[in-house]
Design a protein around this motif. Structure first.
Motif: not given
Length: 176
Positions: A8-17, A47-49, A71-81
């Motif tokens: 429940y906690r994970l399903q309702n975590d907006l960042e994780l979604q 979570r530490h940055g 794949y990591e580069q592709c993900l970074n184009t969507q959100i820099d993490l």
């Protein structure tokens, strides 16, 4: 906290979604968000940055590390993490283990029971807890069977406990 509460906690975590939605766009075979990012969410620890967002998948047809970096580069184009994408079809060689049968098999062989966790959405939300919810509930850090005291890899578990500063956290219980 039991499995249902964790789910429940994970399903309702907006960042994780949001992360699940972004990773799902890659269409990776047998993919999971796993490890520390989920543990932190369950324990409600910020979570530490610089902490990785661990993504594992299983593709025996393309085991190049270069593909993972793409794949990591592709993900970074969507959100820099700090994304960390690893194909578990090749990681057994890095970890000096027999070949994994799937991404779930690899997750079950992570060093700690509270790191051996994954979530995916293919197409529905799915939680994988190979060692159950108790260690999350009781905040116990213990090695998975692949990293037990009697094994060759126990020193890796011990090193991770030290590097992560878990012994300094009075809310955690280290069991070796």
């Amino acid at each position: 906290m039991n499995r249902i509460e964790i789910e429940y906690r994970l399903q309702n975590d907006l960042e994780l979604q949001q992360l699940l939605t972004i990773v799902a766009r890659l269409n990776l075979p047998d993919w999971w968000i796993c490890a520390g990012v989920l543990r932190s969410k369950i324990w409600n620890v910020k979570r530490h940055g610089t902490s990785d967002i661990d993504i594992v998948y299983f593709d025996s047809l393309d085991i190049s590390e270069e593909t993972e970096k793409q794949y990591e580069q592709c993900l970074n184009t969507q959100i820099d993490l700090p994304w960390s994408v690893k194909n578990q079809a090749r990681m057994h060689t890095v970890n000096d283990l027999p070949p994994y049968a799937s991404a779930q098999d690899a997750i079950a062989q992570f060093p700690e029971t509270v790191t051996a966790i994954g979530v995916t959405r293919r197409p529905d939300f799915e939680l994988y807890l190979p060692y159950g919810a108790d260690d999350f509930t009781d905040r116990i850090i213990r090695p998975t069977p692949s990293f037990q005291v009697s094994g060759d890899r126990h020193s890796i578990f011990q090193r991770r406990v030290s590097e992560k500063g878990w012994r300094d956290d009075p809310s955690l219980h280290i069991q070796t």
